[in-house]
Design a protein around this motif. Structure first.
Motif, PDB file in Angstrom:
ATOM      1  N   GLY A 188       0.402  -1.306  -0.464  1.00  0.00           N
ATOM      2  CA  GLY A 188      -0.168  -0.491  -0.368  1.00  0.00           C
ATOM      3  C   GLY A 188       1.281   1.258   0.062  1.00  0.00           C
ATOM      4  O   GLY A 188       2.281   1.264  -0.424  1.00  0.00           O
ATOM      5  N   ILE A 189       0.519   2.512  -0.185  1.00  0.00           N
ATOM      6  CA  ILE A 189       0.724   3.696  -0.290  1.00  0.00           C
ATOM      7  C   ILE A 189       2.479   3.728   1.286  1.00  0.00           C
ATOM      8  O   ILE A 189       3.090   4.077   0.922  1.00  0.00           O
ATOM      9  CB  ILE A 189      -0.176   5.460  -0.163  1.00  0.00           C
ATOM     10  CG1 ILE A 189      -0.521   5.095  -1.453  1.00  0.00           C
ATOM     11  CG2 ILE A 189       0.741   5.645  -0.117  1.00  0.00           C
ATOM     12  CD1 ILE A 189       0.041   5.360  -2.783  1.00  0.00           C
ATOM     13  N   THR A 190       1.711   2.951   2.662  1.00  0.00           N
ATOM     14  CA  THR A 190       1.784   3.813   3.463  1.00  0.00           C
ATOM     15  C   THR A 190       4.070   2.863   3.175  1.00  0.00           C
ATOM     16  O   THR A 190       5.016   3.573   3.744  1.00  0.00           O
ATOM     17  CB  THR A 190       1.269   3.836   4.861  1.00  0.00           C
ATOM     18  OG1 THR A 190       0.687   4.636   5.077  1.00  0.00           O
ATOM     19  CG2 THR A 190       2.577   4.049   5.802  1.00  0.00           C
ATOM     20  N   PRO A 191       3.586   1.836   2.981  1.00  0.00           N
ATOM     21  CA  PRO A 191       4.355   0.745   3.555  1.00  0.00           C
ATOM     22  C   PRO A 191       5.298   1.377   2.032  1.00  0.00           C
ATOM     23  O   PRO A 191       7.117   0.842   2.368  1.00  0.00           O
ATOM     24  CB  PRO A 191       4.074  -0.516   3.247  1.00  0.00           C
ATOM     25  CG  PRO A 191       2.921  -0.535   3.361  1.00  0.00           C
ATOM     26  CD  PRO A 191       2.483   0.878   3.322  1.00  0.00           C
ATOM     27  N   PHE A 192       5.155   1.481   0.818  1.00  0.00           N
ATOM     28  CA  PHE A 192       5.963   1.786  -0.560  1.00  0.00           C
ATOM     29  C   PHE A 192       6.758   2.964   0.216  1.00  0.00           C
ATOM     30  O   PHE A 192       8.169   2.842  -0.217  1.00  0.00           O
ATOM     31  CB  PHE A 192       4.900   1.913  -1.287  1.00  0.00           C
ATOM     32  CG  PHE A 192       5.566   2.419  -2.414  1.00  0.00           C
ATOM     33  CD1 PHE A 192       5.980   1.547  -3.953  1.00  0.00           C
ATOM     34  CD2 PHE A 192       6.005   4.169  -2.714  1.00  0.00           C
ATOM     35  CE1 PHE A 192       6.786   2.379  -4.432  1.00  0.00           C
ATOM     36  CE2 PHE A 192       6.958   4.192  -3.926  1.00  0.00           C
ATOM     37  CZ  PHE A 192       7.366   3.139  -4.611  1.00  0.00           C
ATOM     38  N   VAL A 193       5.861   3.652   0.614  1.00  0.00           N
ATOM     39  CA  VAL A 193       6.897   5.497   1.327  1.00  0.00           C
ATOM     40  C   VAL A 193       8.046   4.476   1.840  1.00  0.00           C
ATOM     41  O   VAL A 193       9.112   5.168   2.287  1.00  0.00           O
ATOM     42  CB  VAL A 193       5.841   6.687   1.284  1.00  0.00           C
ATOM     43  CG1 VAL A 193       6.638   7.566   1.837  1.00  0.00           C
ATOM     44  CG2 VAL A 193       5.754   6.695   0.771  1.00  0.00           C
ATOM     45  N   GLN A 194       7.606   4.243   2.848  1.00  0.00           N
ATOM     46  CA  GLN A 194       8.441   3.636   4.862  1.00  0.00           C
ATOM     47  C   GLN A 194       9.465   2.801   3.684  1.00  0.00           C
ATOM     48  O   GLN A 194      10.974   3.203   4.788  1.00  0.00           O
ATOM     49  CB  GLN A 194       7.449   2.562   5.228  1.00  0.00           C
ATOM     50  CG  GLN A 194       6.777   4.107   5.728  1.00  0.00           C
ATOM     51  CD  GLN A 194       6.055   3.097   6.890  1.00  0.00           C
ATOM     52  OE1 GLN A 194       6.161   2.017   6.390  1.00  0.00           O
ATOM     53  NE2 GLN A 194       5.411   3.825   8.130  1.00  0.00           N
ATOM     54  N   LYS A 195       9.381   1.859   2.670  1.00  0.00           N
ATOM     55  CA  LYS A 195      10.283   1.752   2.438  1.00  0.00           C
ATOM     56  C   LYS A 195      11.465   1.703   1.188  1.00  0.00           C
ATOM     57  O   LYS A 195      12.625   1.594   1.444  1.00  0.00           O
ATOM     58  CB  LYS A 195      10.102  -0.067   1.950  1.00  0.00           C
ATOM     59  CG  LYS A 195      10.755  -0.666   1.301  1.00  0.00           C
ATOM     60  CD  LYS A 195      11.494  -1.815   1.870  1.00  0.00           C
ATOM     61  CE  LYS A 195      12.510  -3.070   1.172  1.00  0.00           C
ATOM     62  NZ  LYS A 195      13.020  -3.634   2.110  1.00  0.00           N
ATOM     63  N   VAL A 196      11.088   2.451   0.490  1.00  0.00           N
ATOM     64  CA  VAL A 196      11.769   4.494  -0.253  1.00  0.00           C
ATOM     65  C   VAL A 196      12.598   4.858   0.905  1.00  0.00           C
ATOM     66  O   VAL A 196      14.055   5.261   0.327  1.00  0.00           O
ATOM     67  CB  VAL A 196      11.033   4.501  -0.953  1.00  0.00           C
ATOM     68  CG1 VAL A 196      11.793   5.660  -1.511  1.00  0.00           C
ATOM     69  CG2 VAL A 196      10.556   4.230  -2.480  1.00  0.00           C
ATOM     70  N   GLN A 197      12.001   5.588   1.865  1.00  0.00           N
ATOM     71  CA  GLN A 197      12.831   5.956   2.671  1.00  0.00           C
ATOM     72  C   GLN A 197      13.681   5.000   3.618  1.00  0.00           C
ATOM     73  O   GLN A 197      14.711   6.167   3.892  1.00  0.00           O
ATOM     74  CB  GLN A 197      11.934   6.813   3.930  1.00  0.00           C
ATOM     75  CG  GLN A 197      10.396   8.025   2.918  1.00  0.00           C
ATOM     76  CD  GLN A 197       9.763   8.241   4.306  1.00  0.00           C
ATOM     77  OE1 GLN A 197       9.857   8.128   5.588  1.00  0.00           O
ATOM     78  NE2 GLN A 197       9.287   9.066   3.993  1.00  0.00           N
ATOM     79  N   GLN A 198      13.431   4.593   3.738  1.00  0.00           N
ATOM     80  CA  GLN A 198      14.362   3.523   4.370  1.00  0.00           C
ATOM     81  C   GLN A 198      15.621   2.974   3.561  1.00  0.00           C
ATOM     82  O   GLN A 198      16.860   2.496   4.261  1.00  0.00           O
ATOM     83  CB  GLN A 198      14.038   2.364   5.068  1.00  0.00           C
ATOM     84  CG  GLN A 198      12.778   2.793   6.550  1.00  0.00           C
ATOM     85  CD  GLN A 198      11.352   1.505   6.653  1.00  0.00           C
ATOM     86  OE1 GLN A 198      12.229  -0.072   6.613  1.00  0.00           O
ATOM     87  NE2 GLN A 198      11.307   1.848   7.557  1.00  0.00           N
ATOM     88  N   SER A 199      15.006   2.956   1.930  1.00  0.00           N
ATOM     89  CA  SER A 199      16.345   2.192   1.418  1.00  0.00           C
ATOM     90  C   SER A 199      17.367   3.641   0.191  1.00  0.00           C
ATOM     91  O   SER A 199      17.748   3.294  -0.276  1.00  0.00           O
ATOM     92  CB  SER A 199      15.781   1.449  -0.017  1.00  0.00           C
ATOM     93  OG  SER A 199      15.002   0.307   1.331  1.00  0.00           O
ATOM     94  N   ALA A 200      17.646   4.538   1.244  1.00  0.00           N
ATOM     95  CA  ALA A 200      18.915   5.814  -0.231  1.00  0.00           C
ATOM     96  C   ALA A 200      19.612   4.958   0.218  1.00  0.00           C
ATOM     97  O   ALA A 200      20.754   4.392   0.745  1.00  0.00           O
ATOM     98  CB  ALA A 200      18.828   6.890   1.299  1.00  0.00           C
ATOM     99  N   GLY A 201      19.885   5.070  -1.355  1.00  0.00           N
ATOM    100  CA  GLY A 201      21.441   4.508  -2.039  1.00  0.00           C
ATOM    101  C   GLY A 201      21.733   3.200  -2.118  1.00  0.00           C
ATOM    102  O   GLY A 201      22.544   2.703  -2.499  1.00  0.00           O
ATOM    103  N   GLN A 202      20.385   2.460  -1.874  1.00  0.00           N
ATOM    104  CA  GLN A 202      20.361   0.775  -2.042  1.00  0.00           C
ATOM    105  C   GLN A 202      19.170   0.231  -3.115  1.00  0.00           C
ATOM    106  O   GLN A 202      18.415   1.183  -3.390  1.00  0.00           O
ATOM    107  CB  GLN A 202      19.400   0.461  -0.860  1.00  0.00           C
ATOM    108  CG  GLN A 202      20.395   0.692   0.452  1.00  0.00           C
ATOM    109  CD  GLN A 202      19.130  -0.279   1.628  1.00  0.00           C
ATOM    110  OE1 GLN A 202      19.020  -1.136   1.412  1.00  0.00           O
ATOM    111  NE2 GLN A 202      19.788   0.449   2.963  1.00  0.00           N
ATOM    112  N   THR A 203      19.847  -0.361  -4.154  1.00  0.00           N
ATOM    113  CA  THR A 203      19.283  -0.801  -5.414  1.00  0.00           C
ATOM    114  C   THR A 203      18.254  -1.590  -5.151  1.00  0.00           C
ATOM    115  O   THR A 203      18.214  -3.074  -4.074  1.00  0.00           O
ATOM    116  CB  THR A 203      20.061  -1.657  -6.223  1.00  0.00           C
ATOM    117  OG1 THR A 203      21.143  -0.495  -6.691  1.00  0.00           O
ATOM    118  CG2 THR A 203      19.327  -1.681  -7.087  1.00  0.00           C
ATOM    119  N   LEU A 204      16.718  -1.141  -5.272  1.00  0.00           N
ATOM    120  CA  LEU A 204      15.745  -2.134  -5.186  1.00  0.00           C
ATOM    121  C   LEU A 204      15.022  -2.732  -6.357  1.00  0.00           C
ATOM    122  O   LEU A 204      15.258  -2.278  -6.943  1.00  0.00           O
ATOM    123  CB  LEU A 204      15.055  -1.186  -4.381  1.00  0.00           C
ATOM    124  CG  LEU A 204      14.968  -0.212  -3.052  1.00  0.00           C
ATOM    125  CD1 LEU A 204      13.811   0.232  -2.861  1.00  0.00           C
ATOM    126  CD2 LEU A 204      15.007  -1.535  -1.864  1.00  0.00           C
TER     127      LEU A 204
END
Length: 440
Positions: free
Chosen positions: A251-267
């Motif tokens: 969902g929107i909230t988990p998506f945003v949280q995951k992106v914010q926690q992954s700065a510089g990491q390839t997803l």
């Protein structure tokens, strides 16, 4: 606050006025003289008299209304005045006049539900999300993505309809046949065995306890900013996020949280594009606060369905929904009396006013559904065989029909005291629950 109060007063005015109109209409059909029909109580702000001599008044306190009939003829009355008195009417006419008020509320609910059916409303489709292991739904074989299409042989078109169809079984327990359409489009019947659930105003959702939750809204890309990590990774407008790293259909909230926690990491990012699954690699850039950003605007995409019916089916559904709500509410009252359902579910004017304001803010359809529900509640409450209510008068008339003469004055006085005590207890519980919810 003012909006909530106005929404509550409008609801109360409409529902009580319609109730009293029921009494008035049948009283006039039976030839009873109606002295006053008042909307509100207290000082009269506006009045006019019709050709039958009835005073129509609008009073200062907009907390309901009343119909004042000529119960007994005045001194030195003519035969016509005697014939116009309520207490001189046959038993069947007096009972019809009393019964007309609650019936008017039920008829109003039918009309409201029919209008809602004609207008139509956008509702989430009845597609379920992940099914927790060990829940009744998991044991029955339900899987994420299943769409509920029928409950106990009756078709359901939306999540709200499915919730309503399941509510009785969720609260009382039992086995239920549920028709589903899986993600491959195959229709199957699954048999859901439910334990009796405790209904509490602040308790866990009974649907969730059974393992049935609405499928979360999917994340869909609305805009991709130029020279952003999203553009570099190949993300495009309209892409549906199917997976982000280890998150499936976030969902929107988990998506945003995951992106914010992954700065510089390839997803790894799986997206659905034009019916095809695409796998992308996106590396969130770090902002001034060290949070990951991909440079895309992502919004929620909840699959909706338009629930609308033709004139005849809308009226049929109006009757069905009213009857089902009335019966379910009556069962809940019975279960409260036996202690199976908590009295914390009793709501007072503060809670009702809050719901009035909330539904009015949501929109016309939500407010109309609220009016229908409260109208049914008023009709049911007034039919309870409690002295001081319409149902109490009907109880006296039933005694009169059996005895061949009215109930004794002593019996009626005792009944009034008992009815007043019961209503006082009910109102005390309702106000206590209101205050508790207000400060909890």
């Amino acid at each position: 606050m003012l909006f909530t109060v106005l929404a509550f007063l409008v609801a109360l005015g409409v529902l009580v006025t319609f109730h009293e109109l029921g009494h008035y209409w049948v009283a006039r059909r039976c030839g009873v003289r109606v002295e006053r029909f008042s909307i509100g109580f207290g000082k009269v702000l506006y009045r006019r008299f019709d050709r039958n001599g009835t005073e129509w008044a609008v009073s200062a306190l907009p907390l309901g209304g009343y119909v004042a009939m000529q119960n007994d003829p005045p001194a030195h009355a003519t035969q016509a005045q005697i014939n116009e008195s309520f207490n001189n009417k046959p038993l069947r006419q007096r009972a019809a006049i009393v019964l007309a008020g609650p019936l008017a509320n039920l008829i109003l609910a039918v009309v409201i539900y029919a209008v809602v059916g004609l207008l139509g409303t956008q509702e989430p489709i009845a597609q379920i999300g992940p099914v927790p292991a060990g829940t009744p739904a998991a044991q029955a074989g339900f899987q994420a993505g299943d769409r509920l299409v029928s409950v106990d042989g009756k078709p359901v078109d939306s999540w709200l309809q499915a919730r309503w169809a399941l509510m009785d079984a969720l609260s009382s327990g039992g086995e239920l046949e549920v028709g589903v359409k899986d993600q491959l489009g195959r229709e199957q019947n699954r048999y859901l065995t439910l334990p009796a659930g405790e209904i509490l105003p602040d308790g866990q959702d009974l649907m969730a306890q059974a393992g049935l939750v609405l499928r979360p809204a999917r994340s869909i890309v609305q805009e991709v900013f130029k020279e952003s990590a999203a553009e570099q990774g190949g993300l495009k407008e309209g892409d549906v996020i199917v997976r982000l790293g280890d998150l499936a259909e976030p969902g929107i909230t988990p998506f945003v949280q995951k992106v914010q926690q992954s700065a510089g990491q390839t997803l790894e990012l799986d997206v659905l594009r034009a019916g095809e699954l695409e796998r992308l690699l996106v590396t969130p850039a770090s902002d001034s606060q060290g949070l990951g950003r991909i440079g895309a605007q992502v919004t929620a995409d909840m699959p909706m369905t338009l629930v609308r019916y033709g004139p005849i089916e809308s009226v049929e559904r109006g009757f069905t929904r009213t009857a089902q709500t009335f019966w379910f509410s009556l069962k809940m009252i019975g279960r409260m009396i036996t202690g199976e359902v908590s009295v914390r579910n009793v709501s007072g004017p503060v809670t009702i006013a809050d719901y009035a304001g909330q539904t009015a803010r949501i929109g016309l359809i939500a407010y109309l559904n609220f009016l229908a529900l409260i109208s049914i509640s008023i009709g049911l409450l007034n039919l309870l065989p409690v002295p001081m209510l319409d149902g109490g008068h009907l109880l006296y008339y039933a005694i009169e029909a059996v005895r061949g003469k009215p109930a004794s004055e002593r019996m009626m006085l005792l009944g009034q005291r008992l009815g007043l005590a019961l209503l006082a207890v009910l109102m005390s519980i309702a106000f206590f629950n209101d205050i508790t919810r207000l400060f909890s």
